[in-house]
Motif scaffolding. Structure first.
Motif, PDB file in Angstrom:
ATOM      1  N   ALA A  72       6.316   0.873   5.203  1.00  0.00           N
ATOM      2  CA  ALA A  72       6.983   0.304   6.352  1.00  0.00           C
ATOM      3  C   ALA A  72       5.824  -0.271   7.299  1.00  0.00           C
ATOM      4  CB  ALA A  72       7.952   1.051   7.117  1.00  0.00           C
ATOM      5  N   PHE A  73       6.150  -1.615   7.626  1.00  0.00           N
ATOM      6  CA  PHE A  73       4.752  -2.268   8.618  1.00  0.00           C
ATOM      7  C   PHE A  73       5.435  -3.394   9.286  1.00  0.00           C
ATOM      8  CE2 PHE A  73       4.345  -3.810   4.191  1.00  0.00           C
ATOM      9  CZ  PHE A  73       4.093  -5.146   4.636  1.00  0.00           C
ATOM     10  N   ARG A  74       4.853  -3.565  10.159  1.00  0.00           N
ATOM     11  CA  ARG A  74       4.947  -5.045  10.962  1.00  0.00           C
ATOM     12  C   ARG A  74       3.743  -5.855  10.743  1.00  0.00           C
ATOM     13  NH1 ARG A  74       8.994  -4.785  14.509  1.00  0.00           N
ATOM     14  NH2 ARG A  74       8.045  -6.785  15.659  1.00  0.00           N
ATOM     15  N   TYR A  75       3.935  -7.160  10.300  1.00  0.00           N
ATOM     16  CA  TYR A  75       3.305  -8.086  10.109  1.00  0.00           C
ATOM     17  C   TYR A  75       3.429  -9.357  10.477  1.00  0.00           C
ATOM     18  CZ  TYR A  75       0.379 -11.460   7.147  1.00  0.00           C
ATOM     19  OH  TYR A  75      -0.383 -12.195   6.529  1.00  0.00           O
TER      20      TYR A  75
ATOM     21  N   GLN B   7      -2.353 -12.718  10.952  1.00  0.00           N
ATOM     22  CA  GLN B   7      -2.980 -11.950  12.133  1.00  0.00           C
ATOM     23  C   GLN B   7      -4.061 -11.167  11.536  1.00  0.00           C
ATOM     24  OE1 GLN B   7       0.411  -8.852  11.887  1.00  0.00           O
ATOM     25  NE2 GLN B   7      -1.082  -7.102  11.473  1.00  0.00           N
ATOM     26  N   ASN B   8      -5.004 -10.872  12.528  1.00  0.00           N
ATOM     27  CA  ASN B   8      -6.421 -10.192  11.800  1.00  0.00           C
ATOM     28  C   ASN B   8      -5.839  -8.870  11.345  1.00  0.00           C
ATOM     29  OD1 ASN B   8      -7.712 -12.343  12.707  1.00  0.00           O
ATOM     30  ND2 ASN B   8      -8.047 -11.562  14.799  1.00  0.00           N
ATOM     31  N   LEU B   9      -6.684  -8.206  10.334  1.00  0.00           N
ATOM     32  CA  LEU B   9      -6.851  -7.132   9.596  1.00  0.00           C
ATOM     33  C   LEU B   9      -7.765  -6.303   9.859  1.00  0.00           C
ATOM     34  CD1 LEU B   9      -4.482  -7.840   6.561  1.00  0.00           C
ATOM     35  CD2 LEU B   9      -3.583  -7.133   8.777  1.00  0.00           C
ATOM     36  N   ASN B  10      -8.164  -5.561  10.614  1.00  0.00           N
ATOM     37  CA  ASN B  10      -9.392  -4.557  11.066  1.00  0.00           C
ATOM     38  C   ASN B  10      -9.297  -3.103  10.956  1.00  0.00           C
ATOM     39  OD1 ASN B  10     -11.002  -6.950  11.604  1.00  0.00           O
ATOM     40  ND2 ASN B  10      -9.714  -7.172  13.407  1.00  0.00           N
ATOM     41  N   PHE B  11     -10.017  -2.437  10.300  1.00  0.00           N
ATOM     42  CA  PHE B  11     -10.016  -0.967   9.980  1.00  0.00           C
ATOM     43  C   PHE B  11     -10.871  -0.246  11.221  1.00  0.00           C
ATOM     44  CE2 PHE B  11     -12.216   2.658   8.518  1.00  0.00           C
ATOM     45  CZ  PHE B  11     -11.129   3.725   8.377  1.00  0.00           C
ATOM     46  N   SER B  12     -10.378   0.782  11.621  1.00  0.00           N
ATOM     47  CA  SER B  12     -10.920   1.553  12.536  1.00  0.00           C
ATOM     48  C   SER B  12     -10.834   2.978  12.137  1.00  0.00           C
ATOM     49  CB  SER B  12     -10.312   1.417  14.186  1.00  0.00           C
ATOM     50  OG  SER B  12     -11.203   2.281  14.929  1.00  0.00           O
TER      51      SER B  12
ATOM     52  N   SER C  72      -2.623  -0.299  12.687  1.00  0.00           N
ATOM     53  CA  SER C  72      -1.281  -0.513  12.447  1.00  0.00           C
ATOM     54  C   SER C  72      -0.838   0.360  11.419  1.00  0.00           C
ATOM     55  CB  SER C  72      -0.958  -2.205  12.007  1.00  0.00           C
ATOM     56  OG  SER C  72      -1.649  -2.272  10.601  1.00  0.00           O
ATOM     57  N   ASN C  73       0.514   0.273  10.995  1.00  0.00           N
ATOM     58  CA  ASN C  73       0.665   1.273   9.821  1.00  0.00           C
ATOM     59  C   ASN C  73       0.334   0.719   8.475  1.00  0.00           C
ATOM     60  OD1 ASN C  73       1.827   3.798   9.306  1.00  0.00           O
ATOM     61  ND2 ASN C  73       3.561   2.753   8.079  1.00  0.00           N
ATOM     62  N   LEU C  74       0.216  -0.594   8.520  1.00  0.00           N
ATOM     63  CA  LEU C  74      -0.440  -1.311   6.989  1.00  0.00           C
ATOM     64  C   LEU C  74      -1.556  -0.904   6.949  1.00  0.00           C
ATOM     65  CD1 LEU C  74       0.109  -3.154   4.740  1.00  0.00           C
ATOM     66  CD2 LEU C  74      -0.406  -4.899   6.244  1.00  0.00           C
TER      67      LEU C  74
ATOM     68  N   GLN D 298      -7.869  12.220   5.967  1.00  0.00           N
ATOM     69  CA  GLN D 298      -7.303  13.264   6.928  1.00  0.00           C
ATOM     70  C   GLN D 298      -7.368  12.588   8.433  1.00  0.00           C
ATOM     71  OE1 GLN D 298      -9.079  17.146   7.725  1.00  0.00           O
ATOM     72  NE2 GLN D 298      -6.638  17.880   6.913  1.00  0.00           N
ATOM     73  N   ILE D 299      -8.456  12.007   8.717  1.00  0.00           N
ATOM     74  CA  ILE D 299      -8.436  11.729   9.984  1.00  0.00           C
ATOM     75  C   ILE D 299      -7.399  10.613  10.317  1.00  0.00           C
ATOM     76  CG2 ILE D 299      -9.906  10.133  11.571  1.00  0.00           C
ATOM     77  CD1 ILE D 299     -12.397  11.796  10.827  1.00  0.00           C
ATOM     78  N   ILE D 300      -7.231   9.536   9.273  1.00  0.00           N
ATOM     79  CA  ILE D 300      -6.376   8.557   9.355  1.00  0.00           C
ATOM     80  C   ILE D 300      -4.942   9.120   9.460  1.00  0.00           C
ATOM     81  CG2 ILE D 300      -5.280   6.625   7.893  1.00  0.00           C
ATOM     82  CD1 ILE D 300      -8.233   6.349   6.847  1.00  0.00           C
ATOM     83  N   ALA D 301      -4.588  10.111   8.763  1.00  0.00           N
ATOM     84  CA  ALA D 301      -3.311  10.649   8.743  1.00  0.00           C
ATOM     85  C   ALA D 301      -3.072  11.387  10.065  1.00  0.00           C
ATOM     86  CB  ALA D 301      -3.340  11.910   7.522  1.00  0.00           C
ATOM     87  N   ASN D 302      -3.984  11.978  10.591  1.00  0.00           N
ATOM     88  CA  ASN D 302      -3.786  12.840  11.859  1.00  0.00           C
ATOM     89  C   ASN D 302      -3.489  11.548  13.036  1.00  0.00           C
ATOM     90  OD1 ASN D 302      -4.148  15.168  10.814  1.00  0.00           O
ATOM     91  ND2 ASN D 302      -6.482  15.276  11.464  1.00  0.00           N
TER      92      ASN D 302
END
Length: 295
Positions: A113-116, A120-125, A131-133, A165-169
């Motif tokens: 489930a996500f908003r898009y 839109q820019n897609l960037n990973f941190s 975003s959930n996506l 695990q960090i992403i999940a947290n």
């Protein structure tokens, strides 16, 4: 083997490769009845670029080293900027001395489930929710990287499991399913929690011994490779006695059942009675495949 290839490429002056994945991304929106809308094509293109062009690790990968994987996103419903569906993620890696690629990861994530917003820019941190996506795709990318690394060196996937695990947290703080304990026994939370739990410690040992000490030696000594695979699978009995029919075991055999059936239905003879007994204990849902092993 990978490090050697990398050194050889450097010696010929080939540098600058950074992407880790060769990933096919498909967005299937047929169930919405509006699969031809431009937003779905744009989403597919953006996600393909995001997954394949993001630098996920501090390693340098040559083109031949990139991990083959696929992500099939099925959109079941959408309204405005909100989308719901599933994502099937699969990955494989080559087997030494052959043209065969062995499956490593086969996960059907039903909590997509996500908003898009189109374009839109897609960037990973690594340490912050975007975003959930992005979180879902990044989580599965690190699971792909971790399982691949575990199959080449013992506990080689540590750093990637920890990032998953960090992403999940940090994603738990948002109101999306799949990231929390209460989201069930087949969620992203359950997957990373199980992999890192001492209760399922044999899983990672099997990932290494099955692939590196089993499959990878079969081109030189098929019987030894098959015997090692049989021995490695037997390790699952201890894990299964602690937690019968666990989600982690089902995830492993979802990826490997067809391959295991083929391995023990051809080639040099090994004690298939013992193998079948183990498989019936630890993966009873695939009993029909185990019955086909009659070589």
């Amino acid at each position: 083997m990978r490090n050697l290839l990398f050194i050889l490429l450097l010696s010929f002056g080939l540098t600058g490769f950074s992407q880790e994945l060769n990933c096919s991304v498909v967005v299937n929106a047929q169930q919405t009845g509006n699969e031809n809308l431009s937003i779905f094509k744009t989403l597919e293109k953006q996600l393909t670029e995001f997954v394949n062009n993001t630098k996920w690790t501090n390693r340098t990968f040559a083109p031949q080293e990139r991990i083959n994987c696929s992500m099939v996103i099925t959109i079941n419903d959408y309204s405005g900027e909100s989308f719901q569906g599933t994502i099937q993620v699969q990955s494989s890696r080559p087997v030494y001395g052959s043209s065969y690629s062995t499956p490593l990861y086969n996960f059907n994530d039903k909590d997509l489930a996500f908003r898009y917003l189109e374009f839109q820019n897609l960037n990973f941190s690594a340490n912050q929710f975007q975003s959930n996506l992005i979180s879902i795709l990044s989580f599965h990318v690190y699971m792909v990287l971790a399982l691949d690394a575990d199959s080449f060196s013992k506990n080689g996937g540590d750093i990637y499991y920890k990032q998953a695990q960090i992403i999940a947290n940090y994603s738990q703080q948002q109101n999306y399913k799949g990231w929390k304990l209460e989201d069930g026994l087949q969620s992203r939370f359950a997957l990373i929690d199980n992999v890192l739990s001492p209760t399922f410690k044999e899983f990672r040992d099997v990932m290494y011994s099955y692939h590196r000490e089993g499959l990878d030696v079969m081109s030189d000594n098929a019987k030894q490779g098959k015997e090692t695979i049989a021995t490695s699978l037997k390790q699952f009995e201890a894990m299964n006695s602690r937690r019968p029919n666990s989600f982690l075991l089902r995830t492993f055999f979802d990826a490997k059942a067809d391959e295991i059936e083929q391995i023990f239905s051809d080639g040099p003879n090994v004690n298939i009675a013992s193998v079948k007994e183990t498989l019936q204990k630890v993966a009873p849902t695939y009993a029909s495949k185990w019955r086909n092993i009659k070589f």
